[in-house]
Design a protein around this motif. Sequence first.
Motif, PDB file in Angstrom:
ATOM      1  N   THR A   1      -1.095 -12.602  10.699  1.00 22.12           N
ATOM      2  CA  THR A   1      -1.266 -13.450   9.513  1.00 22.12           C
ATOM      3  C   THR A   1      -0.580 -12.797   8.316  1.00 22.12           C
ATOM      4  OG1 THR A   1      -3.373 -14.320  10.338  1.00 22.12           O
ATOM      5  CG2 THR A   1      -2.950 -14.536   7.973  1.00 22.12           C
ATOM      6  N   ALA A   2      -0.785 -11.500   8.128  1.00 26.18           N
ATOM      7  CA  ALA A   2      -0.159 -10.789   7.007  1.00 26.18           C
ATOM      8  C   ALA A   2       1.363 -10.829   7.108  1.00 26.18           C
ATOM      9  CB  ALA A   2      -0.652  -9.350   6.957  1.00 26.18           C
ATOM     10  N   ARG A   3       1.888 -10.706   8.304  1.00 27.88           N
ATOM     11  CA  ARG A   3       3.359 -10.759   8.465  1.00 27.88           C
ATOM     12  C   ARG A   3       3.913 -12.138   8.113  1.00 27.88           C
ATOM     13  NH1 ARG A   3       3.855  -7.247  13.974  1.00 27.88           N
ATOM     14  NH2 ARG A   3       3.701  -5.196  12.978  1.00 27.88           N
ATOM     15  N   TYR A   4       3.184 -13.201   8.461  1.00 28.65           N
ATOM     16  CA  TYR A   4       3.640 -14.549   8.077  1.00 28.65           C
ATOM     17  C   TYR A   4       3.587 -14.723   6.564  1.00 28.65           C
ATOM     18  CZ  TYR A   4       3.860 -15.918  12.943  1.00 28.65           C
ATOM     19  OH  TYR A   4       4.194 -15.998  14.273  1.00 28.65           O
TER      20      TYR A   4
ATOM     21  N   HIS B   1       7.436 -11.555   0.254  1.00 30.62           N
ATOM     22  CA  HIS B   1       8.240 -10.341   0.047  1.00 30.62           C
ATOM     23  C   HIS B   1       8.646  -9.786   1.412  1.00 30.62           C
ATOM     24  CE1 HIS B   1       9.720  -6.641  -1.550  1.00 30.62           C
ATOM     25  NE2 HIS B   1       9.143  -6.784  -2.729  1.00 30.62           N
ATOM     26  N   PRO B   2       9.733 -10.307   1.991  1.00 33.13           N
ATOM     27  CA  PRO B   2      10.115  -9.922   3.359  1.00 33.13           C
ATOM     28  C   PRO B   2      10.350  -8.428   3.568  1.00 33.13           C
ATOM     29  CG  PRO B   2      11.400 -11.806   2.617  1.00 33.13           C
ATOM     30  CD  PRO B   2      10.623 -11.295   1.429  1.00 33.13           C
ATOM     31  N   THR B   3      10.631  -7.668   2.512  1.00 34.03           N
ATOM     32  CA  THR B   3      10.920  -6.245   2.705  1.00 34.03           C
ATOM     33  C   THR B   3       9.725  -5.340   2.385  1.00 34.03           C
ATOM     34  OG1 THR B   3      11.802  -6.046   0.459  1.00 34.03           O
ATOM     35  CG2 THR B   3      13.370  -6.593   2.219  1.00 34.03           C
ATOM     36  N   LEU B   4       8.638  -5.908   1.896  1.00 35.27           N
ATOM     37  CA  LEU B   4       7.448  -5.108   1.606  1.00 35.27           C
ATOM     38  C   LEU B   4       6.801  -4.679   2.914  1.00 35.27           C
ATOM     39  CD1 LEU B   4       5.797  -4.153  -0.860  1.00 35.27           C
ATOM     40  CD2 LEU B   4       4.377  -6.172  -0.573  1.00 35.27           C
ATOM     41  N   LEU B   5       6.401  -3.423   3.002  1.00 37.74           N
ATOM     42  CA  LEU B   5       5.810  -2.899   4.229  1.00 37.74           C
ATOM     43  C   LEU B   5       4.344  -3.278   4.328  1.00 37.74           C
ATOM     44  CD1 LEU B   5       7.341   0.695   4.311  1.00 37.74           C
ATOM     45  CD2 LEU B   5       8.050  -1.317   5.617  1.00 37.74           C
ATOM     46  N   LEU B   6       3.910  -3.554   5.534  1.00 38.57           N
ATOM     47  CA  LEU B   6       2.516  -3.861   5.806  1.00 38.57           C
ATOM     48  C   LEU B   6       1.795  -2.569   6.170  1.00 38.57           C
ATOM     49  CD1 LEU B   6       0.263  -5.932   6.303  1.00 38.57           C
ATOM     50  CD2 LEU B   6       1.129  -6.178   8.629  1.00 38.57           C
ATOM     51  N   ASN B   7       0.681  -2.311   5.510  1.00 37.31           N
ATOM     52  CA  ASN B   7      -0.135  -1.129   5.777  1.00 37.31           C
ATOM     53  C   ASN B   7      -1.342  -1.544   6.590  1.00 37.31           C
ATOM     54  OD1 ASN B   7       1.268   0.875   3.958  1.00 37.31           O
ATOM     55  ND2 ASN B   7       0.853  -0.793   2.549  1.00 37.31           N
ATOM     56  N   HIS B   8      -1.660  -0.786   7.620  1.00 41.14           N
ATOM     57  CA  HIS B   8      -2.797  -1.099   8.485  1.00 41.14           C
ATOM     58  C   HIS B   8      -3.975  -0.205   8.140  1.00 41.14           C
ATOM     59  CE1 HIS B   8      -0.019  -3.393  10.931  1.00 41.14           C
ATOM     60  NE2 HIS B   8       0.781  -2.346  10.903  1.00 41.14           N
ATOM     61  N   MET B   9      -5.160  -0.798   8.148  1.00 37.96           N
ATOM     62  CA  MET B   9      -6.380  -0.038   7.901  1.00 37.96           C
ATOM     63  C   MET B   9      -7.240  -0.090   9.146  1.00 37.96           C
ATOM     64  SD  MET B   9      -7.391  -1.227   4.047  1.00 37.96           S
ATOM     65  CE  MET B   9      -8.292  -2.590   4.703  1.00 37.96           C
ATOM     66  N   ASN B  10      -7.853   1.019   9.488  1.00 38.15           N
ATOM     67  CA  ASN B  10      -8.781   1.041  10.602  1.00 38.15           C
ATOM     68  C   ASN B  10     -10.062   0.359  10.162  1.00 38.15           C
ATOM     69  OD1 ASN B  10     -11.118   2.096  12.122  1.00 38.15           O
ATOM     70  ND2 ASN B  10      -9.511   3.127  13.271  1.00 38.15           N
ATOM     71  N   CYS B  11     -10.430  -0.731  10.829  1.00 37.30           N
ATOM     72  CA  CYS B  11     -11.585  -1.532  10.418  1.00 37.30           C
ATOM     73  C   CYS B  11     -12.871  -0.739  10.447  1.00 37.30           C
ATOM     74  CB  CYS B  11     -11.732  -2.744  11.325  1.00 37.30           C
ATOM     75  SG  CYS B  11     -10.413  -3.918  11.128  1.00 37.30           S
ATOM     76  N   LEU B  12     -13.075   0.070  11.470  1.00 37.77           N
ATOM     77  CA  LEU B  12     -14.329   0.811  11.570  1.00 37.77           C
ATOM     78  C   LEU B  12     -14.476   1.785  10.412  1.00 37.77           C
ATOM     79  CD1 LEU B  12     -14.491   1.543  15.391  1.00 37.77           C
ATOM     80  CD2 LEU B  12     -15.890  -0.068  14.096  1.00 37.77           C
ATOM     81  N   THR B  13     -13.409   2.469  10.070  1.00 33.14           N
ATOM     82  CA  THR B  13     -13.454   3.396   8.947  1.00 33.14           C
ATOM     83  C   THR B  13     -13.709   2.635   7.659  1.00 33.14           C
ATOM     84  OG1 THR B  13     -11.912   4.872  10.046  1.00 33.14           O
ATOM     85  CG2 THR B  13     -12.151   5.135   7.671  1.00 33.14           C
ATOM     86  N   PHE B  14     -13.033   1.518   7.505  1.00 35.36           N
ATOM     87  CA  PHE B  14     -13.184   0.725   6.291  1.00 35.36           C
ATOM     88  C   PHE B  14     -14.613   0.215   6.159  1.00 35.36           C
ATOM     89  CE2 PHE B  14     -13.005  -3.383   4.096  1.00 35.36           C
ATOM     90  CZ  PHE B  14     -12.487  -2.961   2.892  1.00 35.36           C
ATOM     91  N   GLU B  15     -15.157  -0.336   7.232  1.00 36.27           N
ATOM     92  CA  GLU B  15     -16.497  -0.897   7.160  1.00 36.27           C
ATOM     93  C   GLU B  15     -17.545   0.173   6.937  1.00 36.27           C
ATOM     94  OE1 GLU B  15     -17.209  -3.377  10.530  1.00 36.27           O
ATOM     95  OE2 GLU B  15     -15.797  -4.887   9.858  1.00 36.27           O
ATOM     96  N   SER B  16     -17.405   1.324   7.573  1.00 35.80           N
ATOM     97  CA  SER B  16     -18.423   2.356   7.432  1.00 35.80           C
ATOM     98  C   SER B  16     -18.405   2.969   6.037  1.00 35.80           C
ATOM     99  CB  SER B  16     -18.235   3.440   8.490  1.00 35.80           C
ATOM    100  OG  SER B  16     -17.012   4.113   8.283  1.00 35.80           O
ATOM    101  N   ASN B  17     -17.258   2.983   5.384  1.00 37.49           N
ATOM    102  CA  ASN B  17     -17.157   3.588   4.056  1.00 37.49           C
ATOM    103  C   ASN B  17     -17.129   2.552   2.928  1.00 37.49           C
ATOM    104  OD1 ASN B  17     -17.003   6.268   4.968  1.00 37.49           O
ATOM    105  ND2 ASN B  17     -14.867   5.941   5.519  1.00 37.49           N
ATOM    106  N   PHE B  18     -17.094   1.279   3.276  1.00 37.01           N
ATOM    107  CA  PHE B  18     -16.886   0.254   2.256  1.00 37.01           C
ATOM    108  C   PHE B  18     -17.996   0.250   1.212  1.00 37.01           C
ATOM    109  CE2 PHE B  18     -17.340  -4.115   0.667  1.00 37.01           C
ATOM    110  CZ  PHE B  18     -16.125  -4.200   0.005  1.00 37.01           C
TER     111      PHE B  18
END
Length: 104
Positions: free
Chosen positions: A63-66, A72-89
């Motif tokens: 979805t993010a790539r679409y 912004h076709p040249t902007l890089l997509l950064n991935h977040m680990n969901c478990l880390t994000f949820e546990s620290n959110f």
Amino acid sequence: MAINLYIVRHGETYFNFLHRFQGWSDAPLTSKGIQHGLDAGSRLANIHFDGVYSSDLTRAIHTARYILKIIHPTLLLNHMNCLTFESNFSVRLKALTVKLLQLR
């Protein structure tokens, strides 16, 4: 300094289409889900983004790539680990709230 945060849900997946709970299952996007991503990109096209972040689930990444194809076709997509994000959110949100209140 103001920060604008835009949150977009992933496009429709086959599990969504079949009304099935997907949780951590990683069902692919349907053609409608792909269109959801492109439509979201069109709606966000006039906004400047310094970064784009996605969970590490394929449906969110695609979805993010679409969206990026449009905004912004040249902007890089950064991935977040969901478990880390949820546990620290909640901890991070509380810390951010405290900092924001101190700025008032």
